[in-house]
Design a protein around this motif. Sequence first.
Motif, mmCIF file in Angstrom:
data_model
loop_
_atom_site.group_PDB
_atom_site.id
_atom_site.type_symbol
_atom_site.label_atom_id
_atom_site.label_comp_id
_atom_site.label_asym_id
_atom_site.label_seq_id
_atom_site.Cartn_x
_atom_site.Cartn_y
_atom_site.Cartn_z
ATOM 1 N N VAL A 1 0.789 -1.436 0.281
ATOM 2 C CA VAL A 1 -0.244 -0.021 -0.085
ATOM 3 C C VAL A 1 1.106 1.622 -0.030
ATOM 4 C CG1 VAL A 1 -1.997 1.255 1.591
ATOM 5 C CG2 VAL A 1 -2.319 -1.291 1.030
ATOM 6 N N ALA A 2 1.657 1.052 1.020
ATOM 7 C CA ALA A 2 2.702 2.781 0.450
ATOM 8 C C ALA A 2 3.598 3.007 -0.167
ATOM 9 C CB ALA A 2 3.845 2.526 1.503
ATOM 10 N N ALA A 3 4.565 1.600 -1.386
ATOM 11 C CA ALA A 3 4.807 1.448 -2.500
ATOM 12 C C ALA A 3 3.634 2.376 -3.318
ATOM 13 C CB ALA A 3 5.150 0.393 -3.137
ATOM 14 N N ALA A 4 2.463 1.597 -3.520
ATOM 15 C CA ALA A 4 1.149 2.218 -4.182
ATOM 16 C C ALA A 4 1.118 3.731 -4.024
ATOM 17 C CB ALA A 4 0.004 1.662 -3.782
ATOM 18 N N VAL A 5 1.109 4.545 -2.506
ATOM 19 C CA VAL A 5 0.997 5.682 -2.407
ATOM 20 C C VAL A 5 2.271 6.131 -3.237
ATOM 21 C CG1 VAL A 5 0.827 7.585 -0.713
ATOM 22 C CG2 VAL A 5 -0.679 5.444 -0.516
ATOM 23 N N LEU A 6 3.338 6.022 -2.326
ATOM 24 C CA LEU A 6 4.522 6.059 -3.047
ATOM 25 C C LEU A 6 4.973 6.561 -5.077
ATOM 26 C CD1 LEU A 6 6.760 7.795 -2.377
ATOM 27 C CD2 LEU A 6 8.335 5.463 -2.381
ATOM 28 N N ARG A 7 4.345 5.762 -4.915
ATOM 29 C CA ARG A 7 3.608 5.204 -7.216
ATOM 30 C C ARG A 7 3.252 6.714 -7.357
ATOM 31 N NH1 ARG A 7 1.872 0.963 -7.781
ATOM 32 N NH2 ARG A 7 4.427 -0.006 -7.318
ATOM 33 N N SER A 8 1.758 6.645 -6.657
ATOM 34 C CA SER A 8 0.918 7.658 -6.977
ATOM 35 C C SER A 8 1.650 9.062 -6.852
ATOM 36 C CB SER A 8 -0.060 7.630 -6.222
ATOM 37 O OG SER A 8 -1.618 8.622 -6.303
ATOM 38 N N ALA A 9 2.069 9.468 -6.035
ATOM 39 C CA ALA A 9 2.621 10.699 -5.117
ATOM 40 C C ALA A 9 3.596 11.108 -6.406
ATOM 41 C CB ALA A 9 3.556 10.164 -4.084
ATOM 42 N N ALA A 10 4.703 9.996 -7.055
ATOM 43 C CA ALA A 10 5.787 10.219 -7.954
ATOM 44 C C ALA A 10 4.595 10.509 -9.195
ATOM 45 C CB ALA A 10 7.007 9.202 -8.512
ATOM 46 N N GLU A 11 4.143 9.986 -10.017
ATOM 47 C CA GLU A 11 3.125 10.042 -10.900
ATOM 48 C C GLU A 11 2.820 11.654 -10.940
ATOM 49 O OE1 GLU A 11 0.795 6.300 -11.488
ATOM 50 O OE2 GLU A 11 2.071 5.667 -11.685
ATOM 51 N N ALA A 12 2.202 12.147 -9.483
ATOM 52 C CA ALA A 12 1.937 13.450 -10.275
ATOM 53 C C ALA A 12 3.251 14.329 -9.847
ATOM 54 C CB ALA A 12 1.213 13.635 -8.105
ATOM 55 N N LEU A 13 3.907 13.939 -8.778
ATOM 56 C CA LEU A 13 5.111 15.002 -9.171
ATOM 57 C C LEU A 13 5.368 15.511 -10.597
ATOM 58 C CD1 LEU A 13 6.909 14.344 -6.335
ATOM 59 C CD2 LEU A 13 5.289 16.605 -6.445
ATOM 60 N N ASP A 14 5.583 14.244 -11.416
ATOM 61 C CA ASP A 14 5.905 14.043 -12.915
ATOM 62 C C ASP A 14 4.851 15.083 -13.521
ATOM 63 O OD1 ASP A 14 7.737 13.443 -15.479
ATOM 64 O OD2 ASP A 14 5.829 11.851 -15.223
ATOM 65 N N ARG A 15 3.542 14.502 -13.139
ATOM 66 C CA ARG A 15 2.877 15.647 -13.745
ATOM 67 C C ARG A 15 3.166 17.205 -13.691
ATOM 68 N NH1 ARG A 15 -1.421 13.223 -12.109
ATOM 69 N NH2 ARG A 15 -0.665 10.747 -13.125
ATOM 70 N N VAL A 16 2.678 17.269 -12.674
ATOM 71 C CA VAL A 16 3.228 18.113 -12.540
ATOM 72 C C VAL A 16 4.517 19.244 -13.181
ATOM 73 C CG1 VAL A 16 4.115 20.522 -10.330
ATOM 74 C CG2 VAL A 16 2.545 18.565 -9.962
ATOM 75 N N LYS A 17 5.609 18.759 -13.470
ATOM 76 C CA LYS A 17 7.019 18.883 -13.800
ATOM 77 C C LYS A 17 6.318 19.333 -15.545
ATOM 78 C CE LYS A 17 11.256 18.590 -15.322
ATOM 79 N NZ LYS A 17 11.732 19.124 -16.301
ATOM 80 N N GLN A 18 5.421 18.077 -16.119
ATOM 81 C CA GLN A 18 5.051 18.240 -17.229
ATOM 82 C C GLN A 18 4.063 19.435 -17.617
ATOM 83 O OE1 GLN A 18 3.354 14.627 -18.254
ATOM 84 N NE2 GLN A 18 4.765 13.574 -18.480
ATOM 85 N N VAL A 19 3.176 19.561 -16.538
ATOM 86 C CA VAL A 19 2.827 20.612 -17.234
ATOM 87 C C VAL A 19 3.229 22.245 -16.775
ATOM 88 C CG1 VAL A 19 0.860 21.919 -16.868
ATOM 89 C CG2 VAL A 19 0.809 19.310 -16.280
#
Length: 75
Positions: free
Chosen positions: A8-26
């Motif tokens: 569960v923690a790995a999934a939450v961390l992955r989700s955070a990383a993906e969101a941060l990647d999206r922030v950078k792309q935007v």
Amino acid sequence: EASEVPAVAAAVLRSAAEALDRVKQVRDRIAAEGLTVTTARGTTVPHPLHRVEKAAAAHALAALRTLGIEEGGIV
């Protein structure tokens, strides 16, 4: 093993990383296209991707807080 991250923690961390990647792309796209856009009627408005940036940053921060990571300046 004690050093393994729970699934569960790995999934939450992955989700955070993906969101941060999206922030950078935007942010990169806004930097390339400008802070504002012109509508079909000729009105200048804030770039619509600002809303996506705000939502992605909020998601990343919420996910990191869920993991107990609350260091400032992450996003």
